[in-house]
Design a protein around this motif. Structure first.
Motif, short mmCIF file in Angstrom:
data_model
loop_
_atom_site.label_atom_id
_atom_site.label_comp_id
_atom_site.label_asym_id
_atom_site.label_seq_id
_atom_site.Cartn_x
_atom_site.Cartn_y
_atom_site.Cartn_z
N ARG A 49 28.90 -22.02 8.46
CA ARG A 49 28.36 -22.39 9.76
C ARG A 49 29.48 -22.38 10.79
O ARG A 49 30.65 -22.57 10.46
CB ARG A 49 27.71 -23.78 9.66
N ASP A 50 29.14 -22.15 12.03
CA ASP A 50 30.14 -22.04 13.10
C ASP A 50 30.66 -23.43 13.47
O ASP A 50 29.96 -24.24 14.08
CB ASP A 50 29.53 -21.38 14.33
N ILE A 51 31.90 -23.70 13.07
CA ILE A 51 32.50 -25.00 13.38
C ILE A 51 33.87 -24.81 14.03
O ILE A 51 34.77 -25.62 13.85
CB ILE A 51 32.61 -25.90 12.14
N GLY A 52 34.02 -23.71 14.75
CA GLY A 52 35.27 -23.50 15.47
C GLY A 52 36.24 -22.62 14.70
O GLY A 52 35.83 -21.74 13.96
N GLU A 53 37.53 -22.86 14.90
CA GLU A 53 38.57 -22.04 14.30
C GLU A 53 38.41 -21.98 12.79
O GLU A 53 37.82 -22.86 12.18
CB GLU A 53 39.95 -22.60 14.64
N TYR A 54 38.99 -20.91 12.17
CA TYR A 54 38.81 -20.67 10.74
C TYR A 54 39.06 -21.94 9.92
O TYR A 54 40.18 -22.44 9.88
CB TYR A 54 39.75 -19.56 10.28
N PRO A 55 38.03 -22.48 9.31
CA PRO A 55 38.15 -23.78 8.65
C PRO A 55 38.54 -23.74 7.18
O PRO A 55 38.70 -24.77 6.56
CB PRO A 55 36.74 -24.34 8.80
N GLY A 56 38.66 -22.55 6.60
CA GLY A 56 39.08 -22.46 5.22
C GLY A 56 37.96 -22.73 4.22
O GLY A 56 36.77 -22.77 4.59
N PRO A 57 38.31 -22.94 2.95
CA PRO A 57 37.30 -23.05 1.89
C PRO A 57 36.31 -24.20 2.05
O PRO A 57 35.19 -24.11 1.55
CB PRO A 57 38.15 -23.25 0.63
N LEU A 58 36.71 -25.27 2.74
CA LEU A 58 35.77 -26.38 2.89
C LEU A 58 34.50 -25.97 3.61
O LEU A 58 33.42 -26.50 3.35
CB LEU A 58 36.44 -27.55 3.63
N ALA A 59 34.61 -25.02 4.54
CA ALA A 59 33.41 -24.55 5.24
C ALA A 59 32.47 -23.84 4.28
O ALA A 59 31.25 -23.97 4.38
CB ALA A 59 33.80 -23.63 6.39
N GLY A 60 33.03 -23.07 3.36
CA GLY A 60 32.21 -22.42 2.35
C GLY A 60 31.55 -23.43 1.43
O GLY A 60 30.40 -23.24 1.01
N MET A 61 32.28 -24.50 1.11
CA MET A 61 31.69 -25.55 0.28
C MET A 61 30.54 -26.23 1.01
O MET A 61 29.50 -26.51 0.42
CB MET A 61 32.77 -26.55 -0.12
#
Length: 200
Positions: free
Chosen positions: A72-84
């Protein structure tokens, strides 16, 4: 292999892969097949349903036959936590296991051992440890943690272990499988792992 009850699996393939020249690591050829196919072969038998977290090349990942979910779009590249977070949101299972797309030697008993530890120690997260280092993208967690993870990401939190340590967490040793967590980051490493697979 016995599958723990109500566990979905998510393969994290949404990274930028800078050390691979930006090439999508899950689609890099390893021993004649896209790397993600090796991961699927080891991981899919351990879970009840499988989802791929990818932010590009959806058409190619769709050829695996599994569902695709993007960050989901949460700003700058958030890393693996965004995929989780995306995987937790897409799953309807009580527990969700995660692995990266660049670990073709991952343990065949990963989910079973993580699930046993989570249940025995009554925690919300079970994280692999190779005896020397945490392996935080090899993890099993309760889907009910999604609001906590969303809040962490919304507050610009990005470090996996920082969020994990805010939860009830079990450490699960895999020091009996020393090569299981090798993740492929460069073309040279890919060649070395391919040779190792051919010799085994």
């Amino acid at each position: 292999m016995n599958k723990p009850i109500a566990v979905d699996g998510v393969i994290l393939a949404g990274g930028e892969a800078r050390r691979m020249g930006g090439e999508d690591k899950g689609l890099v050829t390893l021993a004649g097949r896209p790397m993600i196919e090796h991961v699927i072969a080891r991981f899919e038998p351990q879970v009840n349903a499988l989802i791929i977290n990818a932010n590009r090349n959806h058409d190619r990942y769709a050829r695996t036959g599994f569902g695709i979910v993007s960050d989901r779009d949460i700003g700058e590249y958030p890393g693996p936590l965004a995929g989780m977070a995306a995987g937790l949101a897409a799953s309807e299972a009580e527990l969700v296991a995660f692995v990266p797309c660049d670990a073709p030697l991952l343990p065949r008993d990963l989910v079973l051992r993580l699930s046993q530890a989570l249940q025995q120690q009554q925690t919300d997260i079970a994280v692999a440890h190779d005896g020397d280092y945490w392996q935080p993208v090899f993890v099993l967690m309760k889907r009910t943690l999604l609001p906590s993870l969303d809040a962490f990401l919304s507050g610009e939190g990005r470090k996996i272990m920082h969020w994990f340590q805010q939860q009830k967490m079990a450490k699960v040793l895999f020091d009996d499988q020393l090569n299981a967590f090798e993740n492929i980051n460069t073309p040279e490493h890919c060649q070395r792992i391919e040779q190792q697979m051919m010799e085994s």
